[in-house]
Design an enzyme around this catalytic site. Structure first.
Site, PDB file in Angstrom:
ATOM      1  N   GLY A   1       0.808  -1.208   0.000  1.00 27.99           N
ATOM      2  CA  GLY A   1       0.000   0.000   0.000  1.00 27.99           C
ATOM      3  C   GLY A   1       0.843   1.260   0.000  1.00 27.99           C
ATOM      4  O   GLY A   1       0.457   2.277  -0.582  1.00 27.99           O
TER       5      GLY A   1
ATOM      6  N   CYS B   1       1.241   4.278   7.333  1.00 27.23           N
ATOM      7  CA  CYS B   1       2.254   3.237   7.219  1.00 27.23           C
ATOM      8  C   CYS B   1       2.696   2.799   8.606  1.00 27.23           C
ATOM      9  O   CYS B   1       2.883   3.629   9.507  1.00 27.23           O
ATOM     10  CB  CYS B   1       3.448   3.763   6.424  1.00 27.23           C
ATOM     11  SG  CYS B   1       4.900   2.700   6.457  1.00 27.23           S
TER      12      CYS B   1
END
Length: 286
Positions: free
Chosen positions: A43, A119
Site C-alpha cells: 500500500g 504506514c
C-alpha cells in the site's frame, strides 16, 4: 489451481515464502522474472506511484482493488495485497473481501488502526480496541465463505503500545481464525526474535530497508519459524534512487548517455511482453 490455492500449497510446503513488494504491475513483473514465488502489493508503494503521496490512508477501496486487479493480470504468481483497515464497518469489510477475491489476489492483510491509517513504520499510529479488531477479522473470514483467499491479521500495536501489546493482539487474532498473523512496524532484530519466540503457528514478518533487520537472511527467518517475509520497499526505493540519479545525470550533461545502468529498449519490451501482443496482431490483425 487458482493463485490462492497456489499460495496455500506453498505455505503447506513448510518453506518460507519471500514476497518482495511491488508498487505497481511493472515492478510485479520484475519480481516474477527474478524468480520469486509470490509478490506483495504494498500500500505504501501503491499510494506513492498512484498519487505521489505518503501512505496515510488516501487511497480508497476501489482504487486499491483496481490496483490489485491490474497486478494479478500482469503476473502468474500469488499476489498478497494490502487491504488497509477494510475501508469501513462490517459491510465495507465484506465488500472489500469479495472485491479482492474477484480481483484474483491470493491473500490480503487487514490492520487494526483507526482511520485515517498510516504506514506501520510511521509514528502516530492509533489503534482500534482489541475486541473490535478481532470481530472485524471474523467478519472478513465470514465474507470469504468457501473461497480460498488467505486472510492475514496485522497489528500495528508495536509502534503505538509496545511489543507486549503487539504479541497479545497477534495471539487474539489467531484465536479469531486468521490464517497468518503479522506484527508490522518492526525495526529491531530483537523484536523479530520476540515475535518468533512468542507466536506459534504461521506468521509474517516485514523487512524494511534502512532498519537493522536487513541483516537477517532468509535462512535466519526460516529458522525462526516465519512463513512469509515481505521485502516491502526494496524495489521501490531502488527504483526511485535509480530514476533520480539518471535524471540528475541527464540534467547535468544534457545527454542520456552515462549515468546508472539502464535496460535497453529491447529488454524493456521483453519485460512488458511486447512479443505476445505482436503475435496477436500478426495472427488476428488486419
Amino acid at each position: 489451481m487458482n493463485e490462492a490455492q497456489n499460495l496455500r500449497r506453498l505455505l503447506d510446503g513448510g518453506r518460507i515464502i519471500a514476497a518482495p513488494g511491488a508498487p505497481d504491475s511493472l515492478s510485479a513483473r520484475l519480481v516474477q522474472r527474478a524468480g520469486f514465488e509470490a509478490v506483495y502489493m504494498t500500500g505504501f508503494g501503491a499510494t506513492a506511484t498512484r498519487l505521489g503521496t505518503p501512505d496515510i490512508g488516501l487511497l480508497t477501496q476501489t482504487e486499491m482493488t483496481e490496483h490489485a486487479r491490474n497486478m494479478t493480470r500482469a503476473v502468474s504468481i500469488p499476489v498478497i495485497a494490502d487491504a488497509d483497515t477494510g475501508y469501513g464497518g462490517p459491510s465495507n469489510i465484506h465488500r472489500t473481501v469479495r472485491e479482492y477475491i474477484q480481483a484474483g489476489v491470493a491473500a490480503i492483510h487487514l490492520e487494526d488502526q483507526v482511520a485515517p491509517k498510516r504506514c506501520g513504520q510511521m509514528a502516530g499510529v492509533k489503534l482500534m480496541a482489541r475486541e473490535e479488531s478481532a470481530l472485524r477479522l471474523k467478519a472478513a473470514i465470514s465474507a470469504r465463505a468457501t473461497d480460498d483467499l488467505v486472510i492475514i491479521g496485522r497489528t500495528d500495536a508495536l509502534q503505538a503500545e509496545g511489543i507486549e501489546e503487539a504479541l497479545y493482539r497477534a495471539r487474539l487474532y489467531q484465536d479469531a481464525g486468521v490464517d497468518l498473523v503479522f506484527v508490522d512496524g518492526i525495526k529491531k532484530i530483537a523484536d523479530v526474535e520476540a515475535v518468533a519466540r512468542a507466536i506459534e503457528g504461521p506468521k509474517v514478518v516485514s523487512i524494511v530497508d534502512g532498519n537493522e533487520t536487513t541483516a537477517l537472511k532468509l535462512a535466519d527467518l526460516q529458522e525462526m519459524g516465519f512463513s512469509v517475509v515481505f521485502y516491502a520497499l526494496t524495489a521501490l526505493l531502488s527504483a526511485t534512487r535509480a530514476m533520480h540519479d539518471a535524471l540528475m545525470e541527464l540534467r547535468a550533461t544534457g545527454a542520456p548517455e552515462g549515468g546508472p545502468a539502464k535496460h535497453s529498449y529491447a529488454e524493456f519490451c521483453e519485460i512488458v511482453d511486447l512479443g505476445f501482443h505482436q503475435q496477436l496482431d500478426e495472427s488476428y490483425g488486419r
